[in-house]
Scaffold this motif. Sequence first.
Motif, mmCIF file in Angstrom:
data_model
loop_
_atom_site.group_PDB
_atom_site.id
_atom_site.type_symbol
_atom_site.label_atom_id
_atom_site.label_comp_id
_atom_site.label_asym_id
_atom_site.label_seq_id
_atom_site.Cartn_x
_atom_site.Cartn_y
_atom_site.Cartn_z
ATOM 1 N N ALA A 90 -7.628 28.762 54.395
ATOM 2 C CA ALA A 90 -8.612 28.442 53.583
ATOM 3 C C ALA A 90 -9.477 29.925 53.394
ATOM 4 O O ALA A 90 -10.881 29.277 52.706
ATOM 5 N N GLU A 91 -9.953 30.178 54.602
ATOM 6 C CA GLU A 91 -10.651 31.182 54.766
ATOM 7 C C GLU A 91 -10.856 32.227 52.531
ATOM 8 O O GLU A 91 -12.030 32.230 52.268
ATOM 9 N N ASP A 92 -10.190 32.945 52.456
ATOM 10 C CA ASP A 92 -10.367 33.384 51.469
ATOM 11 C C ASP A 92 -10.401 32.809 50.006
ATOM 12 O O ASP A 92 -11.254 32.684 49.448
ATOM 13 N N ALA A 93 -9.937 31.048 49.761
ATOM 14 C CA ALA A 93 -10.689 30.316 48.949
ATOM 15 C C ALA A 93 -11.987 30.059 49.252
ATOM 16 O O ALA A 93 -12.968 29.946 48.216
ATOM 17 N N LEU A 94 -12.317 29.806 49.732
ATOM 18 C CA LEU A 94 -13.676 29.716 50.395
ATOM 19 C C LEU A 94 -15.201 30.733 50.183
ATOM 20 O O LEU A 94 -16.066 30.545 49.683
ATOM 21 N N GLY A 95 -14.124 31.727 50.716
ATOM 22 C CA GLY A 95 -15.420 33.057 51.034
ATOM 23 C C GLY A 95 -16.032 33.437 52.194
ATOM 24 O O GLY A 95 -16.758 33.747 53.034
ATOM 25 N N PHE A 96 -15.185 32.076 53.291
ATOM 26 C CA PHE A 96 -16.161 32.170 54.535
ATOM 27 C C PHE A 96 -15.093 31.207 55.057
ATOM 28 O O PHE A 96 -14.035 30.873 55.018
ATOM 29 N N ARG A 97 -14.615 31.427 56.567
ATOM 30 C CA ARG A 97 -14.110 30.911 57.646
ATOM 31 C C ARG A 97 -14.950 28.915 58.042
ATOM 32 O O ARG A 97 -15.259 29.404 58.948
#
Length: 577
Positions: free
Chosen positions: A463-470
């Motif tokens: 989900a890191e790419d979709a949220l912009g952070f981990r």
Amino acid sequence: MSQEPEGPSSALSPLGRARLDELLQELLGRVNDVVDTQERLRGLLDAVVAIAGDLTLERVLEQIVGAASRLVDARYVALGVLGSGSDRRLQSFITVGLTDDERARIGALPRGKGLLGHLIDHPEPLRLHDLHEHADSYGFPPNHPPMTSFLGVPIRIRDKVFGNLYLTEKAGGADFSQDDEEIVVALAAAAGVVIENARLYAETARREAWLAAAAEITAALLGPVRRSDALQLIADRARSVPAADLACVLLREADDRLVIQVVSGGSSSVVGESVAIDGTLAGSVVTSGDMLIVEDASLAADDREVDFTYPLDWPTPGPIAMFPLRSAAGVDGVLSVVWDKERADDFAAIHPELPAAFAEQAALALQVTKAREDQALLAVFEDRDRIARDLHDLVIQRLFAIGLGLQNTVRLTERPEAADRLSDAIDEIDATIKDVRRSIFSLASPTDAASLRKELDQVLGAAEDALGFRPALRTSGPVDSAIPAAAQAHIVAVTTEAVSNAARHARPEELIVSLSVADGRLVLEIADDGSGFEPESRDRDSGIANMRYRAETLGGSCVVTSAPGQGTTVVWSVPVG
């Protein structure tokens, strides 16, 4: 005037002398016949001694054909070996007299039709002046050499016909005589004994091969070998010893299904594929505990499935032999051996009790290996328990003492800067204590168990790419050892759904996933600081409904708290034993 020669017949009249000459000629002819018969008998004896001196079946058959050609002066001789099928057609065909070019021009060897088939169906000696005049004479290929005179004799082993000797083209263009027939019949009778001895020798060699394979498996499993390598060795030997085309090992799993562990003789694309116990051939072996022999997989009895889909690069399954892998607790798996449909005769040559005994020995060796692995794993767990006790009783207690001392020091200091530093140090000690406890819980989980922490970490990483952070992951308690596998699958699904919803709709700057186990209950909390929503407007949302359904299935609950501009919190809680 000429004088009559003196001798034994000088006193006889001319008619008497002529009669005596005829008798002498007849006597000489019979003497020649006796000499010829003696030579043939000597040749027959030499041929029997020669073929009896070799116990390799293939070479024995070649020597029989050569001996038959020499004994009766036949230009072409062939020995047809009958197959084991119900139609009793020719399995192999050994010839003498044909050149390599002639064999190539003829093409495929006969399978036992026409005149050859007549001798198969009527196993009695047959002599013909011209084989083309026989009613069953047909099927000669265009490039077949011309043949006229014919002699056919069956080869018997006890009361069973092994094959037939076919002789054509008597030297000098003559027909085969009664003496020729008797000589070949005698050779065939001796050949039957020699062939039986060769078969017994081959059977003894096969038994030794099975015993050697079982000993090899036992030695390998008692040494430093991985279980997967041992299973592969079992499959390889189960295929090579009986000259099979394919072998598989299927083991019973906890969900009462069979899983293909290893394959020998074909691509491993089906390894890991599961097979149901109900309605399959392998399942019937597990249920009954008895071996199963199927002469043709395409005609499997009771319309049962043939276990799994065969890849295109595998042989066409014909005969199948399945053997149970028994243990003290029951049948743990199945050893499946498959022959190509065109090689059914290799399957017919085996004695099923030999691979069955091999399977039992392999199963016993696997049990010994599993017990040794369990013992080694127990030693690891005992060592882990000792480390966990030391961490809990020594390290954590000392950290608690240091933290308490620092808390008391905060009250004594007058400078705010010093108090803040002490408070930060106390927080670090608390975090360290949590990390130590987490490590203790990790030590308690099996080494081969799927880690729930790892699965959740993979979900958050995706989900890191979709949220912009981990997103952050926080765990507390024995999340790997105390949570059952069924609940773990739901936790991963709920986390994936909640994180995906936050990424699509809430645009948060922070998202924290917390999982804790305490007092017989697990609590999964997913909190974000995103845009939020009105819970009433999303009560029928399929994602939220699925999360609630999953919790209710396990006797738990799912509460979603949110408000516009204030983020969203999902609390998913279920009991654990």
